[in-house]
Each structure stands twice: as C-alpha cells, then as structure tokens.
Design an enzyme around this catalytic site. Structure first.
Site, PDB file in Angstrom:
ATOM      1  N   ARG A 104       0.885  -1.181   0.000  1.00 57.92           N
ATOM      2  CA  ARG A 104       0.000   0.000   0.000  1.00 57.92           C
ATOM      3  C   ARG A 104       0.912   1.216   0.000  1.00 57.92           C
ATOM      4  O   ARG A 104       1.701   1.414   0.921  1.00 57.92           O
ATOM      5  CB  ARG A 104      -0.900  -0.012   1.242  1.00 57.92           C
ATOM      6  N   HIS A 131      -7.814   0.882  -6.151  1.00 60.96           N
ATOM      7  CA  HIS A 131      -7.894  -0.011  -4.983  1.00 60.96           C
ATOM      8  C   HIS A 131      -8.510  -1.340  -5.454  1.00 60.96           C
ATOM      9  O   HIS A 131      -9.640  -1.664  -5.121  1.00 60.96           O
ATOM     10  CB  HIS A 131      -8.758   0.668  -3.911  1.00 60.96           C
ATOM     11  N   GLN A 134     -10.362  -3.928  -3.175  1.00 60.99           N
ATOM     12  CA  GLN A 134     -11.693  -3.500  -2.732  1.00 60.99           C
ATOM     13  C   GLN A 134     -12.759  -3.932  -3.737  1.00 60.99           C
ATOM     14  O   GLN A 134     -13.849  -4.361  -3.368  1.00 60.99           O
ATOM     15  CB  GLN A 134     -11.698  -1.964  -2.589  1.00 60.99           C
ATOM     16  N   ASP A 219     -17.478   7.273  -0.957  1.00 54.58           N
ATOM     17  CA  ASP A 219     -16.237   7.134  -0.188  1.00 54.58           C
ATOM     18  C   ASP A 219     -15.977   8.483   0.488  1.00 54.58           C
ATOM     19  O   ASP A 219     -16.651   9.485   0.186  1.00 54.58           O
ATOM     20  CB  ASP A 219     -15.086   6.732  -1.140  1.00 54.58           C
ATOM     21  N   CYS A 259     -16.338   1.567   1.040  1.00 52.35           N
ATOM     22  CA  CYS A 259     -15.152   0.747   1.348  1.00 52.35           C
ATOM     23  C   CYS A 259     -14.751   0.834   2.810  1.00 52.35           C
ATOM     24  O   CYS A 259     -14.088  -0.053   3.315  1.00 52.35           O
ATOM     25  CB  CYS A 259     -13.993   1.155   0.439  1.00 52.35           C
ATOM     26  N   ARG A 287     -13.503  -8.830   2.081  1.00 51.33           N
ATOM     27  CA  ARG A 287     -12.087  -8.580   1.762  1.00 51.33           C
ATOM     28  C   ARG A 287     -11.262  -9.830   2.088  1.00 51.33           C
ATOM     29  O   ARG A 287     -10.351 -10.197   1.361  1.00 51.33           O
ATOM     30  CB  ARG A 287     -11.558  -7.380   2.565  1.00 51.33           C
TER      31      ARG A 287
HETATM   32  N1  NVA Z   1     -10.181   6.787  -0.742  1.00 49.40           N
HETATM   33  C1  NVA Z   1      -9.733   6.263   0.533  1.00 49.40           C
HETATM   34  C2  NVA Z   1      -9.930   4.793   0.584  1.00 49.40           C
HETATM   35  C3  NVA Z   1      -9.514   4.131   1.874  1.00 49.40           C
HETATM   36  C4  NVA Z   1      -9.713   2.656   1.866  1.00 49.40           C
HETATM   37  C5  NVA Z   1      -8.281   6.628   0.762  1.00 49.40           C
HETATM   38  O1  NVA Z   1      -7.490   6.502  -0.185  1.00 49.40           O
HETATM   39  O2  NVA Z   1      -7.946   7.050   1.856  1.00 49.40           O
HETATM   40  N1   CP Z   2     -11.284  -0.264   2.718  1.00 53.06           N
HETATM   41  C1   CP Z   2      -9.991  -0.345   3.122  1.00 53.06           C
HETATM   42  O1   CP Z   2      -9.081  -0.611   2.336  1.00 53.06           O
HETATM   43  O2   CP Z   2      -9.820  -0.138   4.447  1.00 53.06           O
HETATM   44  P1   CP Z   2      -8.436   0.033   5.198  1.00 53.06           P
HETATM   45  O3   CP Z   2      -7.866   1.373   4.834  1.00 53.06           O
HETATM   46  O4   CP Z   2      -8.803  -0.065   6.650  1.00 53.06           O
HETATM   47  O5   CP Z   2      -7.491  -1.063   4.792  1.00 53.06           O
END
Ligand code: NVA
Ligand code: CP
Length: 303
Positions: A104, A131, A134, A219, A259, A287
């Site tokens: 990540r 993502h 997801q 989101d 998500c 997930r």
């Molecule tokens: N759009 C959010 C998704 C988190 C799972 C982020 O990138 O923070």
């Molecule tokens: N939806 C998701 O990826 O959550 P986290 O940021 O908690 O991993």
C-alpha cells in the site's frame, strides 16, 4: 508458472475476475463451516504499508493464516524503506525470501516499478490511483445478493478518487454502467473515463447518478494524504452526502456500499450507512475471502 501481479483490476481478465469471485464465495463457505484448508503452508506474505490500514492489513494477515501461511507486516518506520533504501532494492531482497508481497503506497507508478523488480507476485493494497482488492470484495458482495452485475446501473456519489477509478475500470471489465456525480475539480482520472467509453457517464447531480441505480457507492471526502485539504473539501462536497432521499431515487432493491472507514454525516448519513440497504459489514468481511482467492490464484494457479 508465469509471474502474475494484481496491480489494477484489468490485470485479470473478466473471466478470471468472475472466477475469483466464485472461488471467494466457496472459500467463505469452507471457513464458515470450519473446514480446514491450508494450501499455502510454508508460504510467506510480506505486507508493506506506507499508509494506515485496518481492513486490508487484517484481512491479508488473517487470510494468510487461514490458508496455512504466514504474513509479515512491514512499515517504513521499522524497515530501511523509511531510511531511503530504494523500493527497487527492497523488491529484489524480498523476492529472495518470501513468496508474495502486498504493498500500500501513494504512487501507482512507484508500485508498478516495484513490481517490475520483483520476481514474485505483487498485490496492490491501495494507491492514490486505484484499490483493486476493494473491487474484488465489492463485486463478490453484489454478485452474492443480486447475481452478475453485467448490465446493471451503478451510482458513484462524491470524490473521483482511487476507489472511484477502480469502479470505472471494473465497469468496462464486467460490463456495468457507472454514473458518477462529483463536484467540479474533483472528477476521476479523465483517461480512465475515456477508456471506459459507454460504460461510464459523468452526470450533473447526485440525484442524476442515483436515479434507477442497482448499487449506490460513495467514499470519504478526503483520502489518506489529503489531510491538509480537509476544510476546503468539506465545503466543496457539502451537497454530496448519500441520504435516505437519494437512496429513494434508486431502485427499491438497490444496495449501498462504502469501502470504509466512513464519516457518518459527511459522505453518507447514518440512516443509510446503518440502514436496510447497506451491506457494508459483509463488504468489509469479504475482503478476507476475496483476497484468499486472489492469493491462491497468484501462488497456485496452473500448478
Ligand atoms: N479513498 C480512501 C480509501 C480508503 C480505503 C483513501 O485513499 O484514503
Ligand atoms: N477499505 C480499506 O481498504 O480499508 P483500510 O484502509 O482499513 O485497509
């Protein structure tokens, strides 16, 4: 066996994507019935997280344990990544020791570069661009409740962010139609929208997006890395909250997904997030199962 990565949804063919969803549901049933299944005994997953995570970290770590393997969490603070060791070198070192890597990070380009130096499969655990894990879980959840999503109408309300980009890529891959409502200046990646052709439309208002939808998705207004923009975004997104009134414009059996993490009263009202159409807990739980199917596919398919 050919080396495969999962950095973006269309690293899988549509058939493979559907196959993984089916397999995820089978693995879920096995787990629920307490049937042991440990095909990854002796395998190790390295998990590099340059951003926070609850779901992605816990689902990969638990998934690897359930499949009989082991997972190692690596944060920049505790590794040489935080002291400037290049990602390229890290990819080559980890390839000598472990079997699979989830990462990540911020830039999709950096992730792709990392993968090009890796001789083992790499999974995208979220970038600023998309993502893809997801979407495996979201599609598993939709297919379970409503059958194949081909030909269905999906509404996206809010930021044209990484998760929105993933919904765009998957629209073309699986054949649904996506209507996106976002404030001016917060549109999703223009190239992705154009590549998706008829599968995606940018519409004027959240109501336009939600009318007749089979699935409504949103989101957060500020993603990780955008903390400094929070105030300005709060203003820009004020009219982009999924409320019961908006859900009433969707089909009566429409599902709601997010998500997570969510902010009740910002991008979604509590009545929707915790309401009868919301499948967010199952979506989060999937997930685990979807990523188990993915790890099995990347490590064992063709063996
Ligand atoms: N759009 C959010 C998704 C988190 C799972 C982020 O990138 O923070
Ligand atoms: N939806 C998701 O990826 O959550 P986290 O940021 O908690 O991993």
């Amino acid at each position: 066996m050919t080396l495969r990565h999962y950095l973006i949804e269309n690293d899988l063919t549509a058939d493979e994507f559907r196959q993984l969803i089916k397999r995820a549901q089978e693995l879920k049933t096995k787990t629920q019935q307490g049937e042991p299944y440990s095909p990854l005994a002796g395998k190790t997953l390295a998990m590099i997280f340059e951003k926070s995570s609850t779901r992605t970290r816990v689902s990969f770590e638990t998934g690897m344990t359930q499949l009989g393997g082991h997972a190692i969490y690596l944060s920049p603070n505790d590794t040489h990544l935080g002291r400037g060791e290049p990602l390229e070198d890290t990819a080559r070192v980890l390839s000598e020791m472990v079997d699979l890597i989830v990462i990540r990070t911020f830039s999709q380009r950096a992730m792709a570069n990392f993968a090009s130096y890796s001789s083992i499969p790499v999974i995208n655990g979220l970038t600023d661009y998309c993502h893809p894990c997801q979407l495996l879980a979201d599609m598993q959840t939709f297919f379970h409740h409503r059958g194949d999503i081909m030909g269905k109408q999906v509404a996206w309300v809010g930021d044209g962010n990484n998760v929105c980009n993933s919904y765009i890529i998957t629209a073309k891959l699986l054949g649904y139609h996506l209507r996106i409502a976002c404030p001016t200046g917060y549109e999703p990646d223009a190239e992705l929208v154009s590549q998706a052709g008829d599968h995606v439309s940018i519409v004027g208002t959240p109501a336009d997006a939600c009318k007749g939808a089979d699935l409504v998705v949103t989101d957060v207004w500020s993603s990780m890395g955008q903390e400094a923009e929070q105030l300005i975004r709060k203003e820009a997104f004020a009219a982009y909250c999924v409320t019961p009134e908006l859900m009433a414009l969707a089909n009566s059996d429409a599902l709601f997904m997010h998500c997570l993490p969510a902010h009740r009263g910002e991008e979604v009202s509590a009545a929707v997030l915790d309401g009868r159409q919301s499948v967010i807990w199952e979506e989060a739980g999937n997930r685990l199962h979807a990523q188990k199917a993915l790890m099995e596919f990347l490590l064992l398919a063709g063996k």
